[in-house]
Each structure stands twice: as structure tokens, then as C-alpha cells.
Design an enzyme around this catalytic site. Structure first.
Site, PDB file in Angstrom:
ATOM      1  CG  ASN A  25       1.393 -13.396  -8.585  1.00  0.00           C
ATOM      2  OD1 ASN A  25       2.506 -13.051  -9.245  1.00  0.00           O
ATOM      3  ND2 ASN A  25       1.153 -13.074  -7.556  1.00  0.00           N
ATOM      4  NE  ARG A  67       2.000  -9.785  -8.065  1.00  0.00           N
ATOM      5  CZ  ARG A  67       0.984  -9.625  -7.356  1.00  0.00           C
ATOM      6  NH1 ARG A  67      -0.368  -9.834  -7.941  1.00  0.00           N
ATOM      7  NH2 ARG A  67       0.879  -9.755  -5.857  1.00  0.00           N
TER       8      ARG A  67
END
Length: 93
Positions: A37, A19
Site C-alpha cells: 500500500n 494485497r
């Protein structure tokens, strides 16, 4: 011309800095949107930017952040509505 895409990234992409990597690459490519996620161990990305920048961003996502990550598939769908975002952020929900 602006392009808006929704991406699902599969592979070893959680717990490997994916990320953060995505956010850095988005800023480098002048992309707005978000990354998060998913519960199924995949990563979801919503991205909007100039078409050439989106293509460059997708290529960077396919590479992944490090040898600890392994991208096995990137599903890209074009979204026909603008995202109305003005930055790129990590979503935690």
C-alpha cells in the site's frame, strides 16, 4: 522471455483484500516480486515473470479481488533490470 514491470493501481484498492489477492494471483501466474500500500491510497506492485504470465497477471490485477474493490487505473512501466526476487511477498512498509 522474462519481463519485469512496476505497476501503480488506483481506485478503491486499500482495505478490500487487494494485497492478499495480488499475492495469490502472483503465485498462480508464477510471478516474483512484491505488493504494498502507498500513502496516497494506491497500491504499488513490482512483478517479474515470463512475458505471457505477466500479461495474465496484469489482467487479473485489473479485475480486482471482489465487488468491494474498484480498480480505476493500472499504470504499467517496463523495468529494464532484473528484480532478483524468488518469491512474491506483501510489503508492510
Amino acid at each position: 522471455m522474462k519481463k519485469h514491470v512496476h505497476m501503480i493501481v488506483d481506485g478503491r484498492v486499500q482495505g478490500v483484500g487487494f494485497r492478499h489477492y495480488t499475492q495469490l494471483k502472483a503465485m498462480e501466474c508464477s510471478i516474483n516480486g512484491w505488493v504494498r500500500n502507498r500513502d496516497d491510497q494506491k497500491v504499488e506492485i513490482d512483478a517479474e515473470g515470463e512475458e505471457s504470465n505477466i500479461q495474465k497477471f496484469i489482467e487479473e490485477i485489473k479485475k480486482g479481488p471482489s465487488p468491494f474493490a474498484s480498480v480505476s487505473n493500472v499504470e504499467v512501466k517496463v523495468v529494464n533490470t532484473p528484480s532478483h526476487t524468488h518469491s512474491f511477498r506483501v510489503k508492510y512498509s
